[in-house]
Design a protein around this motif. Structure first.
Motif, PDB file in Angstrom:
ATOM      1  N   GLU A  48       0.105 -16.956 -25.017  1.00 19.60           N
ATOM      2  CA  GLU A  48       1.446 -17.448 -25.333  1.00 19.60           C
ATOM      3  C   GLU A  48       2.514 -16.666 -24.575  1.00 19.60           C
ATOM      4  N   LEU A  49       2.343 -15.364 -24.493  1.00 18.39           N
ATOM      5  CA  LEU A  49       3.315 -14.528 -23.779  1.00 18.39           C
ATOM      6  C   LEU A  49       3.265 -14.786 -22.276  1.00 18.39           C
ATOM      7  N   ARG A  50       2.083 -15.072 -21.745  1.00 18.23           N
ATOM      8  CA  ARG A  50       1.971 -15.386 -20.325  1.00 18.23           C
ATOM      9  C   ARG A  50       2.685 -16.705 -19.999  1.00 18.23           C
ATOM     10  N   ARG A  51       2.510 -17.696 -20.871  1.00 21.12           N
ATOM     11  CA  ARG A  51       3.199 -18.973 -20.688  1.00 21.12           C
ATOM     12  C   ARG A  51       4.709 -18.774 -20.766  1.00 21.12           C
ATOM     13  N   TYR A  52       5.148 -17.930 -21.683  1.00 20.69           N
ATOM     14  CA  TYR A  52       6.570 -17.634 -21.824  1.00 20.69           C
ATOM     15  C   TYR A  52       7.118 -17.006 -20.545  1.00 20.69           C
ATOM     16  N   HIS A  53       6.370 -16.039 -20.007  1.00 22.48           N
ATOM     17  CA  HIS A  53       6.791 -15.364 -18.786  1.00 22.48           C
ATOM     18  C   HIS A  53       6.966 -16.364 -17.641  1.00 22.48           C
ATOM     19  N   THR A  54       6.048 -17.321 -17.556  1.00 23.41           N
ATOM     20  CA  THR A  54       6.136 -18.347 -16.502  1.00 23.41           C
ATOM     21  C   THR A  54       7.329 -19.263 -16.722  1.00 23.41           C
ATOM     22  N   ARG A  55       7.550 -19.670 -17.960  1.00 22.75           N
ATOM     23  CA  ARG A  55       8.611 -20.638 -18.259  1.00 22.75           C
ATOM     24  C   ARG A  55      10.007 -20.055 -18.062  1.00 22.75           C
ATOM     25  N   ILE A  56      10.213 -18.781 -18.410  1.00 23.33           N
ATOM     26  CA  ILE A  56      11.564 -18.233 -18.224  1.00 23.33           C
ATOM     27  C   ILE A  56      11.889 -18.111 -16.741  1.00 23.33           C
ATOM     28  N   ARG A  57      10.886 -17.855 -15.913  1.00 24.54           N
ATOM     29  CA  ARG A  57      11.117 -17.784 -14.474  1.00 24.54           C
ATOM     30  C   ARG A  57      11.340 -19.163 -13.872  1.00 24.54           C
ATOM     31  N   ASP A  58      10.881 -20.187 -14.552  1.00 22.72           N
ATOM     32  CA  ASP A  58      11.123 -21.556 -14.093  1.00 22.72           C
ATOM     33  C   ASP A  58      12.489 -22.072 -14.520  1.00 22.72           C
ATOM     34  N   SER A  59      13.153 -21.387 -15.458  1.00 24.65           N
ATOM     35  CA  SER A  59      14.386 -21.926 -16.027  1.00 24.65           C
ATOM     36  C   SER A  59      15.591 -21.004 -15.936  1.00 24.65           C
ATOM     37  N   TYR A  60      15.371 -19.707 -15.696  1.00 20.41           N
ATOM     38  CA  TYR A  60      16.483 -18.754 -15.736  1.00 20.41           C
ATOM     39  C   TYR A  60      16.494 -17.910 -14.461  1.00 20.41           C
ATOM     40  N   SER A  61      17.689 -17.573 -14.019  1.00 18.34           N
ATOM     41  CA  SER A  61      17.826 -16.722 -12.839  1.00 18.34           C
ATOM     42  C   SER A  61      17.973 -15.253 -13.207  1.00 18.34           C
ATOM     43  N   THR A  62      18.297 -14.968 -14.458  1.00 14.33           N
ATOM     44  CA  THR A  62      18.414 -13.606 -14.963  1.00 14.33           C
ATOM     45  C   THR A  62      17.587 -13.510 -16.234  1.00 14.33           C
ATOM     46  N   ILE A  63      16.604 -12.627 -16.257  1.00 15.96           N
ATOM     47  CA  ILE A  63      15.647 -12.628 -17.374  1.00 15.96           C
ATOM     48  C   ILE A  63      15.567 -11.288 -18.101  1.00 15.96           C
ATOM     49  N   GLU A  64      16.456 -10.347 -17.759  1.00 17.08           N
ATOM     50  CA  GLU A  64      16.345  -9.023 -18.361  1.00 17.08           C
ATOM     51  C   GLU A  64      16.442  -9.071 -19.887  1.00 17.08           C
ATOM     52  N   HIS A  91       8.995 -28.320  -3.086  1.00 19.50           N
ATOM     53  CA  HIS A  91       9.614 -28.295  -1.761  1.00 19.50           C
ATOM     54  C   HIS A  91       9.878 -26.861  -1.277  1.00 19.50           C
ATOM     55  N   PHE A  92      10.414 -26.023  -2.183  1.00 16.71           N
ATOM     56  CA  PHE A  92      10.763 -24.669  -1.777  1.00 16.71           C
ATOM     57  C   PHE A  92       9.625 -23.670  -2.047  1.00 16.71           C
ATOM     58  N   GLY A  93       8.613 -24.096  -2.796  1.00 13.02           N
ATOM     59  CA  GLY A  93       7.433 -23.267  -2.998  1.00 13.02           C
ATOM     60  C   GLY A  93       7.642 -22.023  -3.836  1.00 13.02           C
ATOM     61  N   CYS A  94       8.521 -22.099  -4.835  1.00 16.24           N
ATOM     62  CA  CYS A  94       8.769 -20.936  -5.690  1.00 16.24           C
ATOM     63  C   CYS A  94       9.284 -21.422  -7.041  1.00 16.24           C
ATOM     64  N   ASN A  95       9.453 -20.495  -7.983  1.00 16.73           N
ATOM     65  CA  ASN A  95      10.052 -20.874  -9.259  1.00 16.73           C
ATOM     66  C   ASN A  95      11.566 -20.676  -9.190  1.00 16.73           C
ATOM     67  N   PHE A  96      12.261 -21.083 -10.241  1.00 22.64           N
ATOM     68  CA  PHE A  96      13.729 -21.046 -10.249  1.00 22.64           C
ATOM     69  C   PHE A  96      14.251 -19.622 -10.085  1.00 22.64           C
ATOM     70  N   PHE A  97      13.628 -18.676 -10.760  1.00 18.40           N
ATOM     71  CA  PHE A  97      14.046 -17.277 -10.686  1.00 18.40           C
ATOM     72  C   PHE A  97      13.990 -16.775  -9.241  1.00 18.40           C
ATOM     73  N   GLU A  98      12.880 -17.029  -8.556  1.00 21.79           N
ATOM     74  CA  GLU A  98      12.734 -16.596  -7.161  1.00 21.79           C
ATOM     75  C   GLU A  98      13.696 -17.348  -6.244  1.00 21.79           C
ATOM     76  N   PHE A  99      13.867 -18.649  -6.508  1.00 25.68           N
ATOM     77  CA  PHE A  99      14.732 -19.484  -5.676  1.00 25.68           C
ATOM     78  C   PHE A  99      16.170 -18.968  -5.669  1.00 25.68           C
ATOM     79  N   VAL A 100      16.720 -18.710  -6.846  1.00 25.26           N
ATOM     80  CA  VAL A 100      18.113 -18.269  -6.940  1.00 25.26           C
ATOM     81  C   VAL A 100      18.280 -16.851  -6.411  1.00 25.26           C
ATOM     82  N   ASN A 101      17.358 -15.981  -6.753  1.00 25.16           N
ATOM     83  CA  ASN A 101      17.536 -14.572  -6.393  1.00 25.16           C
ATOM     84  C   ASN A 101      17.323 -14.292  -4.917  1.00 25.16           C
ATOM     85  N   GLN A 102      16.633 -15.190  -4.214  1.00 22.81           N
ATOM     86  CA  GLN A 102      16.548 -14.981  -2.764  1.00 22.81           C
ATOM     87  C   GLN A 102      17.918 -15.187  -2.102  1.00 22.81           C
TER      88      GLN A 102
END
Length: 395
Positions: A156-172, A319-330
């Protein structure tokens, strides 16, 4: 000590703390189960407690042992209450309590249906080695079940970790690393408990004596340490994040639909990608600089583009080959590089530039910057402003 500590903090959670009531209630119930388990151990194996319990009431025996079967579901429900917004256990999740029901029925027929006199006779001169292989097998099954629930918490925690990176640019503020550590710790203890039960079976039925008493004591003291850590980290690890929205049912997304039905994709099983929307997504970063918003989410970007979240997520992932977190922070890193190398911004500190480009914490900024650029922001600023060496033939 464990029983007292867990009971006290459970009372605090239920009476004093006001926020996150569902999570607090589930954590309190989990802690009460942790309080009941050592009481069961004391009554069953502590000589002084055992004699006292027989005198007071034989019904004290085994009643606290029901907590073993409750602990796993409560830990999983508590984990989900931190992960999902407005979480309540669903009706289908009550199936987790079936092992408890089975154990209650079993204990009724082997112990609780008898009168106090018969129970007292059963408890006199109790010997763990005299128990049947079935009883020892049930104890091992119980520990295996607790181990399985620990694995479910990690999933469950692993799925959570994946989902927040797909939806948020700041996860601290959404980091549940402390819960990862604690669940992993409990998982190790449950694995050890399985070995303790195997040692008991080996000693009682296979004539292979193993020192299960020392193994059990080590487990008890480790649980005390873990529970103390759980109490401390649950207080200090709480955040303002309310949790993720429950996952939506799968179905055709907006890009898959056309007038009169669903558009067929050239790649079966995957919706087609709209080139115009890809361009809009790119433009929102390169020209409109949405990444400068430190709280930018996938929902914000989708609303800005006037389309569905899942559509934007599909474009970013495929298309960009990354999740939302990686996309924005690049884009944030590239903007930081430009500002660090800009001689007109010499008076700006690295911290000021970090905040200006959308980062909230220095640790995340430094880690992502070094991963992408290969050096720290300080090193990059120094090298980008260092004067170029003169040619060898220069006068």
């Amino acid at each position: 000590m464990t029983a007292f500590q867990c009971t006290l903090f459970a009372f605090f959670l239920l009476v004093v703390r006001g926020e996150r009531r569902i999570s607090n209630a589930l954590l309190a119930l989990f802690l009460l189960s942790q309080a009941a388990i050592p009481l069961d151990i004391l009554i069953s194996f502590g000589a002084g407690f055992r004699a006292w319990a027989i005198q007071v009431s034989p019904n004290l025996f085994y009643i606290f042992g029901f907590a073993y079967w409750l602990e796993g579901p409560l830990l999983l429900w508590y984990t989900r209450s931190l992960v999902y917004k407005d979480y309540l256990p669903k009706h289908r999740e009550l199936v987790y309590l079936l092992p408890l029901l089975g154990y209650v029925i079993y204990q009724y027929f082997v112990y609780f249906r008898f009168d106090s006199l018969a129970k007292g006779e059963m408890l006199q001169d109790y010997d763990l080695f005299a128990e049947s292989l079935l009883t020892h097998g049930i104890g091992t099954l119980r520990e295996l079940l607790r181990w399985v629930f620990g694995i479910a918490c990690l999933v469950e925690l692993r799925r959570y970790h994946t989902r927040i990176r797909d939806s948020y640019s700041t996860i601290e503020m959404m980091d549940l690393r402390w819960l990862w550590i604690l669940v992993a710790g409990f998982l190790v203890i449950r694995s050890w408990a399985v070995l303790v039960n195997i040692a008991i079976i080996s000693s009682a039925h296979l004539d292979t004596l193993l020192n299960y008493r020392v193994m059990g004591l080590a487990s008890n003291y480790t649980v005390l340490i873990l529970v103390s850590a759980l109490i401390f980290m649950s207080l200090h690890g709480a955040s303002v994040f309310d949790g993720l929205e429950p996952e939506e049912e799968s179905g055709p997304g907006p890009l898959e639909k056309k007038r009169g039905g669903v558009q067929k994709s050239a790649n079966p099983g995957k919706p087609p990608i709209d080139p115009e929307l890809v361009e809009k997504v790119e433009r929102s970063m390169t020209r409109e600089h949405l990444f400068l918003n430190p709280t930018l989410t996938l929902a914000d970007l989708a609303q800005h583009l006037g389309t569905a979240k899942r559509t934007v997520s599909t474009i970013i992932n495929r298309h960009f080959g990354c999740n939302f977190f990686e996309f924005v922070n690049q884009y944030r890193i590239e903007e930081a590089k430009a500002r660090l190398a800009d001689p007109t911004r010499e008076e700006q500190t690295i911290l000021e530039i970090m905040l200006a480009v959308g980062f909230n914490t220095k640790g995340t900024f430094n880690t992502l910057f070094k991963n992408r650029v290969g050096m720290t922001p300080t090193e990059f600023r120094y090298r980008s402003r260092a004067p170029a060496p003169l040619p060898e033939n220069a006068v």
